[in-house]
Design a protein around this motif. Structure first.
Motif, mmCIF file in Angstrom:
data_model
loop_
_atom_site.group_PDB
_atom_site.id
_atom_site.type_symbol
_atom_site.label_atom_id
_atom_site.label_comp_id
_atom_site.label_asym_id
_atom_site.label_seq_id
_atom_site.Cartn_x
_atom_site.Cartn_y
_atom_site.Cartn_z
ATOM 1 N N PRO A 234 0.824 -1.214 0.000
ATOM 2 C CA PRO A 234 0.000 0.000 0.000
ATOM 3 C C PRO A 234 0.859 1.265 0.000
ATOM 4 C CG PRO A 234 -0.878 -1.598 1.553
ATOM 5 C CD PRO A 234 0.427 -2.141 1.085
ATOM 6 N N ASN A 235 0.509 2.191 -0.856
ATOM 7 C CA ASN A 235 1.176 3.499 -0.958
ATOM 8 C C ASN A 235 2.667 3.385 -1.302
ATOM 9 O OD1 ASN A 235 0.777 6.300 -0.940
ATOM 10 N ND2 ASN A 235 1.646 6.485 1.118
ATOM 11 N N THR A 259 -6.689 -3.993 -6.289
ATOM 12 C CA THR A 259 -6.666 -2.542 -6.166
ATOM 13 C C THR A 259 -6.089 -1.909 -7.428
ATOM 14 O OG1 THR A 259 -5.869 -0.691 -4.809
ATOM 15 C CG2 THR A 259 -4.372 -2.562 -5.095
ATOM 16 N N ASN A 308 1.168 1.875 -6.019
ATOM 17 C CA ASN A 308 -0.094 1.413 -5.453
ATOM 18 C C ASN A 308 -0.691 2.531 -4.615
ATOM 19 O OD1 ASN A 308 -2.210 0.155 -4.201
ATOM 20 N ND2 ASN A 308 -0.982 -1.402 -3.140
ATOM 21 N N SER A 310 -3.458 2.639 -3.055
ATOM 22 C CA SER A 310 -4.282 2.193 -1.933
ATOM 23 C C SER A 310 -3.521 2.343 -0.619
ATOM 24 C CB SER A 310 -4.693 0.728 -2.118
ATOM 25 O OG SER A 310 -5.329 0.237 -0.951
ATOM 26 N N THR A 311 -4.243 2.679 0.411
ATOM 27 C CA THR A 311 -3.622 2.794 1.746
ATOM 28 C C THR A 311 -3.813 1.530 2.570
ATOM 29 O OG1 THR A 311 -5.637 3.796 2.628
ATOM 30 C CG2 THR A 311 -3.929 5.286 1.794
ATOM 31 N N THR A 312 -4.543 0.557 1.983
ATOM 32 C CA THR A 312 -4.860 -0.635 2.778
ATOM 33 C C THR A 312 -4.558 -1.955 2.067
ATOM 34 O OG1 THR A 312 -7.148 -0.560 1.970
ATOM 35 C CG2 THR A 312 -6.689 0.535 4.079
ATOM 36 N N SER A 313 -4.631 -1.974 0.732
ATOM 37 C CA SER A 313 -4.550 -3.248 -0.004
ATOM 38 C C SER A 313 -3.227 -3.388 -0.750
ATOM 39 C CB SER A 313 -5.707 -3.365 -1.008
ATOM 40 O OG SER A 313 -6.949 -3.326 -0.340
ATOM 41 N N THR A 314 -2.672 -4.566 -0.697
ATOM 42 C CA THR A 314 -1.466 -4.875 -1.471
ATOM 43 C C THR A 314 -1.853 -5.152 -2.921
ATOM 44 O OG1 THR A 314 -0.318 -5.779 0.447
ATOM 45 C CG2 THR A 314 0.450 -6.502 -1.733
#
Length: 323
Positions: A234-235, A259, A308, A310-314
């Motif tokens: 994430p990120n 994601t 990526n 997303s802050t939560t998903s790999t």
């Protein structure tokens, strides 16, 4: 400037894949047109004409075969030239057994000519003149004993070799033009194929199975690792690999996770600085390096990046530098 292939895989695989995509595209044309008015029956017809051109263009293999025939003619001509030379040299030895200076006129230059057809042509021209000068002694039954027909045979072999050599050189030059025309036809077909496959990822954003139909993935015999599969946290901005920039080479991207992922090439390790490719889950996209990042000199080291947001998903990806 040399024309380069913009695609990987065999010519046959490209033509076959393009025809498959064309049939799918024809069936789905209303959806494509609704998404972008440029996708019309005329666009489909142009694509089909490109596929037909790719199918029927003269292949490099057949051109090489023709060149091989001409090369064989040259080799035969060289063998015949050597045989007639040895025959004439034998008669000269009988005609002038005690005159090495005259014998040298028959033999000078042969060693270099025996391995080089242009030199052989020059040698045969000289030999023909020498034979003419000493024809009486060569054909005298008490001296050389050479049949008079040998002189005419020498002239015939010389002209035959000259024609074969010329035709071989013509085919070599023709091959350059035919190869360029072939590659141009295949590149045009590939460019349209990629356009359709890329836009299909957006047209069928909610239909993973349909998106999967619009792909071009040739197998390759290359020993170089060109496919990269991995995950991005994430990120995270991740360097997938470093490659040499070539504006005409394509890179393939696929989002194999859940994601959204963003891809690009960059001259550093963190900046998505060109035309970024953003892919939803399951989407695929192929782009030339020049589209991804312009104004870079061929041969410059660049990095393929994935980000990526997303802050939560790999995220999970597949990238190929061999598409």
């Amino acid at each position: 400037m040399e024309t380069v292939r913009k695609f990987k895989g065999s010519d046959a695989f490209l033509a076959e894949s393009a025809r498959t995509i064309y049939q799918l595209f024809l069936q789905d044309l209303p959806q494509f047109t609704a998404f972008n008015a440029r996708f019309t029956p005329e666009y489909a017809a142009t694509f089909l004409s490109q596929i037909d051109a790719a199918d029927t263009v003269v292949t490099d293999v057949s051109t090489l075969a023709k060149q091989g025939v001409e090369t064989q003619k040259v080799l035969i001509g060289m063998q015949e030239a050597s045989r007639v030379y040895n025959r004439i040299k034998s008669h000269a030895a009988w005609a002038f057994p005690n005159n090495p200076a005259v014998l040298k006129e028959f033999t000078t230059g042969y060693r270099g000519a025996s391995k080089n057809q242009p030199k052989m042509l020059v040698f045969l021209e000289t030999l023909e003149k020498v034979v003419t000068n000493y024809l009486d002694d060569l054909t005298d039954v008490t001296k050389g004993g050479m049949p008079a027909a040998i002189a005419a045979e020498l002239a015939t072999i010389k002209e035959t070799l000259k024609g074969a050599n010329t035709q071989q050189e013509v085919y070599k030059k023709q091959r350059l033009v035919i190869t360029q025309d072939r590659i141009n036809a295949l590149n045009d077909c590939y460019a349209t194929l990629v356009q359709i496959c890329n836009i299909a990822q957006l047209v069928f954003a909610n239909e993973p199975a349909k998106r999967a139909q619009y792909t071009y993935r040739p197998t390759t015999s290359s020993t170089t690792v060109t496919d990269f599969v991995g995950q991005v946290a994430p990120n995270e901005t991740k360097v997938i690999t470093s490659i040499s920039y070539n504006k005409d080479h394509f890179i393939g991207f696929e989002n194999r996770g859940e994601t959204i992922l963003q891809f690009d090439i960059s001259t550093d390790e963190v900046t998505l600085e060109g035309n970024m490719v953003e892919l939803e889950s399951g989407a695929i996209n192929n782009q030339p390096m020049e589209w991804l990042l312009a104004d870079v000199t061929n041969g410059t080291k660049v990095n393929i990046l994935v980000y990526n947001p997303s802050t939560t998903s790999t995220g999970s990806y597949w990238v190929s530098t061999d598409v």
